[in-house]
Design a protein around this motif. Structure first.
Motif, mmCIF file in Angstrom:
data_model
loop_
_atom_site.group_PDB
_atom_site.id
_atom_site.type_symbol
_atom_site.label_atom_id
_atom_site.label_comp_id
_atom_site.label_asym_id
_atom_site.label_seq_id
_atom_site.Cartn_x
_atom_site.Cartn_y
_atom_site.Cartn_z
ATOM 1 N N ILE A 215 0.834 -1.212 0.000
ATOM 2 C CA ILE A 215 0.000 0.000 0.000
ATOM 3 C C ILE A 215 0.865 1.258 0.000
ATOM 4 O O ILE A 215 1.882 1.331 0.704
ATOM 5 N N CYS A 216 0.451 2.243 -0.784
ATOM 6 C CA CYS A 216 1.125 3.541 -0.759
ATOM 7 C C CYS A 216 0.093 4.647 -0.549
ATOM 8 O O CYS A 216 -1.091 4.479 -0.858
ATOM 9 N N MET A 217 0.553 5.773 -0.007
ATOM 10 C CA MET A 217 -0.350 6.882 0.287
ATOM 11 C C MET A 217 0.444 8.171 0.440
ATOM 12 O O MET A 217 1.658 8.151 0.618
ATOM 13 N N ARG A 218 -0.264 9.300 0.367
ATOM 14 C CA ARG A 218 0.350 10.602 0.589
ATOM 15 C C ARG A 218 0.441 10.871 2.084
ATOM 16 O O ARG A 218 -0.022 10.075 2.909
ATOM 17 N N ASP A 219 1.007 12.014 2.451
ATOM 18 C CA ASP A 219 1.151 12.443 3.849
ATOM 19 C C ASP A 219 -0.111 12.106 4.648
ATOM 20 O O ASP A 219 -1.221 12.515 4.296
ATOM 21 N N ALA A 220 0.061 11.380 5.725
ATOM 22 C CA ALA A 220 -1.085 10.953 6.530
ATOM 23 C C ALA A 220 -1.794 12.114 7.200
ATOM 24 O O ALA A 220 -2.961 11.993 7.577
ATOM 25 N N GLN A 221 -1.102 13.254 7.348
ATOM 26 C CA GLN A 221 -1.725 14.416 7.963
ATOM 27 C C GLN A 221 -2.427 15.305 6.935
ATOM 28 O O GLN A 221 -3.012 16.329 7.308
ATOM 29 N N HIS A 222 -2.354 14.931 5.671
ATOM 30 C CA HIS A 222 -3.071 15.727 4.670
ATOM 31 C C HIS A 222 -4.564 15.672 4.962
ATOM 32 O O HIS A 222 -5.089 14.653 5.418
ATOM 33 N N SER A 223 -5.248 16.768 4.685
ATOM 34 C CA SER A 223 -6.666 16.867 5.045
ATOM 35 C C SER A 223 -7.516 15.763 4.431
ATOM 36 O O SER A 223 -8.497 15.315 5.030
ATOM 37 N N TYR A 224 -7.150 15.286 3.228
ATOM 38 C CA TYR A 224 -7.925 14.223 2.601
ATOM 39 C C TYR A 224 -7.862 12.941 3.439
ATOM 40 O O TYR A 224 -8.868 12.236 3.611
ATOM 41 N N ASN A 225 -6.658 12.619 3.926
ATOM 42 C CA ASN A 225 -6.514 11.412 4.736
ATOM 43 C C ASN A 225 -7.089 11.587 6.136
ATOM 44 O O ASN A 225 -7.701 10.664 6.679
ATOM 45 N N ILE A 226 -6.902 12.758 6.705
ATOM 46 C CA ILE A 226 -7.460 13.002 8.038
ATOM 47 C C ILE A 226 -8.984 12.884 8.008
ATOM 48 O O ILE A 226 -9.602 12.371 8.945
ATOM 49 N N GLY A 227 -9.594 13.314 6.918
ATOM 50 C CA GLY A 227 -11.037 13.162 6.780
ATOM 51 C C GLY A 227 -11.450 11.699 6.830
ATOM 52 O O GLY A 227 -12.414 11.329 7.509
#
Length: 347
Positions: A157-169
């Protein structure tokens, strides 16, 4: 662009114009402060002016919108705020730069789950936080968010910054559904399944899948539409062609969605015109135009997504009110730091 600079764009006009309190008071105008790129909303503004004769003046800012309106105070020329993400909509409300609006035309078009309970903001389009999956290496045609912590996906699995608003949502929605304790354990499992430290943007996840670096990526639906139609960088079309969209939890509670939205500015000098524009933006006609432009899902009951977006497959949005999800953003952010999600997998 620095936080103190801005670009004033009068959509539908050939020249640039600076928004001033004096201009804001002129008849037949409405002033929009927007986080959304001007080219994405221009067709809407042009159509509104064509139908009403009301001129639209758009001030685009890439940051500091709430702070600017707050600093302008009672003399702010802002009539309407356009932005993306529930975080920025709640930021505007919490920052005291919006006012409540109870409008039957708008309320009948926008489902309650995409509206602030107090009428301070309204969603216009949604984007699903979905899973991009390799067409070649992933046989599954369905998945849940919960399964992303399953050891079978270790190193895939890959993902962008975990604190980015999209992920925090997304993580906030997990807290809302399952509680903080479950979400903490789930985040640890997700961390263990990462290929590497979170990095890049949503497009980068499709690129990583295309290159074989990972098999699954967390991303928003609309980026796939942008990549599929990118004539300037045709390599992005190849990235998009390598992935399929899995809509998590389609068989139960539904896929987490975020919104683009609007809010009536606190001291709107052209309030009547602003409300007319808000009613227009909530209409089926405008919803269809907007969704076509941004590759997102319209929230209107009779509006339809673009053919490209419809091609991703049907989406069943999570019915949990966004206001309830937003209330868990702080906890979600704290949990991300607690488990060290941005540190990547433990070696």
């Amino acid at each position: 662009m620095t936080s103190g600079s801005f670009t004033a764009l009068a959509l539908g006009a050939a020249s640039m114009l600076a928004l001033t309190a004096g201009a804001a008071l002129a008849d037949g105008e409405v002033n929009i402060y927007s986080y959304r790129q001007p080219e994405l909303i221009q067709p809407l503004m042009d159509k509104f002016t064509e139908e009403t004769g009301i001129k639209t003046n758009v001030l685009f800012l890439d940051k500091g919108l709430v702070e600017r309106i707050a600093a302008e105070g009672a003399n702010s020329p802002a009539d309407l705020i356009l932005t993306v993400d529930i975080a920025r909509l709640t930021e505007a409300k919490d920052g005291g730069v919006t006012q409540s609006l109870n409008d039957d035309k708008i309320n009948s078009q926008i489902p309650a789950q995409y509206r602030d309970p107090e009428g301070n903001w309204f969603g216009l389009t949604t984007r699903g936080r979905v899973v991009y999956a390799s067409k070649e290496r992933v046989k599954e045609t369905a998945i849940t968010y919960e399964e992303l912590a399953d050891p079978k996906w270790k190193g895939r699995i890959c993902m962008r910054d975990a604190q980015h608003s999209y992920n925090i949502g997304l993580f906030a929605s997990m807290v809302a559904h399952h509680g903080a304790e479950y979400t903490e354990t789930w985040l640890k499992g997700l961390k263990d399944n990462l290929t590497k430290k979170p990095d890049g943007n949503d497009r980068s996840q499709a690129k990583a899948i295309y290159s074989g670096e990972c098999d699954l990526g967390l991303a928003n639906t609309y980026y796939l539409g942008l990549m599929m139609t990118n004539e300037k960088d045709p390599e992005e079309k190849e990235w998009a062609a390598s992935v399929k969209v899995l809509f998590p939890n389609a068989a139960d509670r539904g896929t987490h969605v975020n919104v683009s939205g609007m809010a009536l500015a606190k001291n709107a000098p052209n309030k009547d015109n602003a409300v007319k524009l808000m009613e227009f933006l909530a209409s089926d006609e405008a919803q269809t135009i907007y969704a076509e432009q941004v590759f997102e899902y319209p929230v209107g009951p009779r509006s339809k997504p673009s053919a490209i977006v419809a091609g991703f497959g049907p989406i069943k949005p999570d019915a949990l009110p966004l206001a309830e999800i937003a209330a868990n953003r702080k906890i979600a952010s704290e949990l991300v730091d607690k488990v060290g999600l941005n540190d990547g997998p433990t070696q």
